[in-house]
Scaffold this active site. Sequence first.
Site, PDB file in Angstrom:
ATOM      1  CD  GLU A 231      38.501  49.056  33.039  1.00  0.00           C
ATOM      2  OE1 GLU A 231      39.598  48.478  33.076  1.00  0.00           O
ATOM      3  OE2 GLU A 231      38.013  49.508  32.000  1.00  0.00           O
ATOM      4  CB  CYS A 265      45.042  49.362  38.221  1.00  0.00           C
ATOM      5  SG  CYS A 265      44.539  50.709  37.160  1.00  0.00           S
TER       6      CYS A 265
END
Length: 457
Positions: A231, A265
């Site tokens: 990720e 993010c």
Amino acid sequence: MPIATTNPVTGEVERSFQALSDSELEQRLQAAADGFATLSRTTFAQRSVWMLAAADILESKQDDIATTMTTEMGKTLRAAKAEVAKCAKACRFYAESAEAFLRDEPVDAAAVGARQSYVRYEPLGPVLAVMPWNFPLWQAMRFAAPALMAGNVGLLKHASNVPQTALFMQELFSSAGFPAGAFQTLLVGSDKVEAILADKRVVAATLTGSEGAGRSIAAAAGKNLKKTVLELGGSDPFVVMPSADLDKAAEVATTSRCQNNGQSCIAAKRFIVHTDVYDAFSEAFVARMSALVVGDPLAEGTDVGPLATEQGRKDVQAQVQDAVDKGAQVLCGGQAPDKPGWWYPPTVVTGLTPDMEMYSQEVFGPVAGLYRVSSYEQAIEVANGTDFGLGSNAWTSDPDEQERFIQDLTAGAVFINGMTTSYPDLPFGGVKNSGYGRELSAHGIREFCNAKSVWAG
Ligand code: NAP
């Protein structure tokens, strides 16, 4: 990188920790192998009892752990409390749904010439989780809750600047009743990750972090033929079309860009606005960004605290300066105050061109890039024009246009008229350089399972 709590409000080191010695690390790896032998033989019902106990502990200790997170990385206390609540919710979600997600899946026996056939999901073993500091509890929890419910055991190598939150995670699962070795925190630097991955007792790894760390871990895992989930970073587009509710879009744009002090993010980072509504959106957005309260993250009413690290702030400053040097205009913010701590104000920059770093790279701070486009096609071109593909947002009230955005945005998620966020029910992850594999939902819990084909004649 030293393993220490450095308060970003002051820049002062508050607590330092000793990294594990090689023999301590060896003990932890053996404890993980032994823990797997025990945990993998427990039932879903038993693991569910422990996971629900973890949720209860999180709720009862919400204020304490939230304060620790704020002290370690600077997020507002309000955001930290919400993060703890979200973690408790994820524990309950997997406690209640893991068994259904991993139930034997019947296969048409006649089609494979068997009397009986099905797919069984089995846990793999000890999984190394390398985690970032930005959501220090949530990132670790969205790995831990499904992993433990599947019967895997966890080894957490957390970011070196959040050691107290990292140690809390181990304490949490131990207090909740999980067997010894089921979840351990390894206080080690990133230089130890490759050796841990090479150890036969560790079967897989998951990383949430930067693209650079992703490349290193994928390479090390590849050398050792270990499965990985990555990720990584993102530079999410937020497209505003003429039919959008501009006020709502400006409000959500501000929250999305500045939540977690701009260090998420899946924050919207590039605001791509149709020329027909560019001036109106820009005015509303800049007004909202300028009105945010920057200050002590522990204080009620603060919207934005400091950045988490000195290096993080240097990176943001350098990216904005690079854009300005090459001709971009700063509409608000853009100057770090001259005082202790890693402060950086909400900032909007426009006039960005491909030669500027901000155009293609992730900015991990409260800095928005504003782009003017003259058509749907140009909006898609700019939106998809980076190497990232994590989340994406589009604002339009035209149903046909909504459908086109869902189809055309290259990303792990598309949110229409809403802020990209994560839910236990929805898979989470990226495409392109934002990584591969999925967390959360049924997809997440199956990532570290052996889908065993069973055929009986
Ligand atoms: P980072 O520097 O990559 O660190 C993340 C973790 O990886 C830390 O535990 C770090 O350990 C470790 N690490 C760093 N370099 C490594 C290497 N070469 N080999 C092995 N381990 C290594 O990232 P960060 O600054 O903490 O986090 C910010 C980044 O994470 C941003 O790019 C953000 O977009 C991304 N992120 C992605 C998601 C997502 O779900 N896609 C979610 C959150 C954040 P040390 O602390 O000891 O260096």
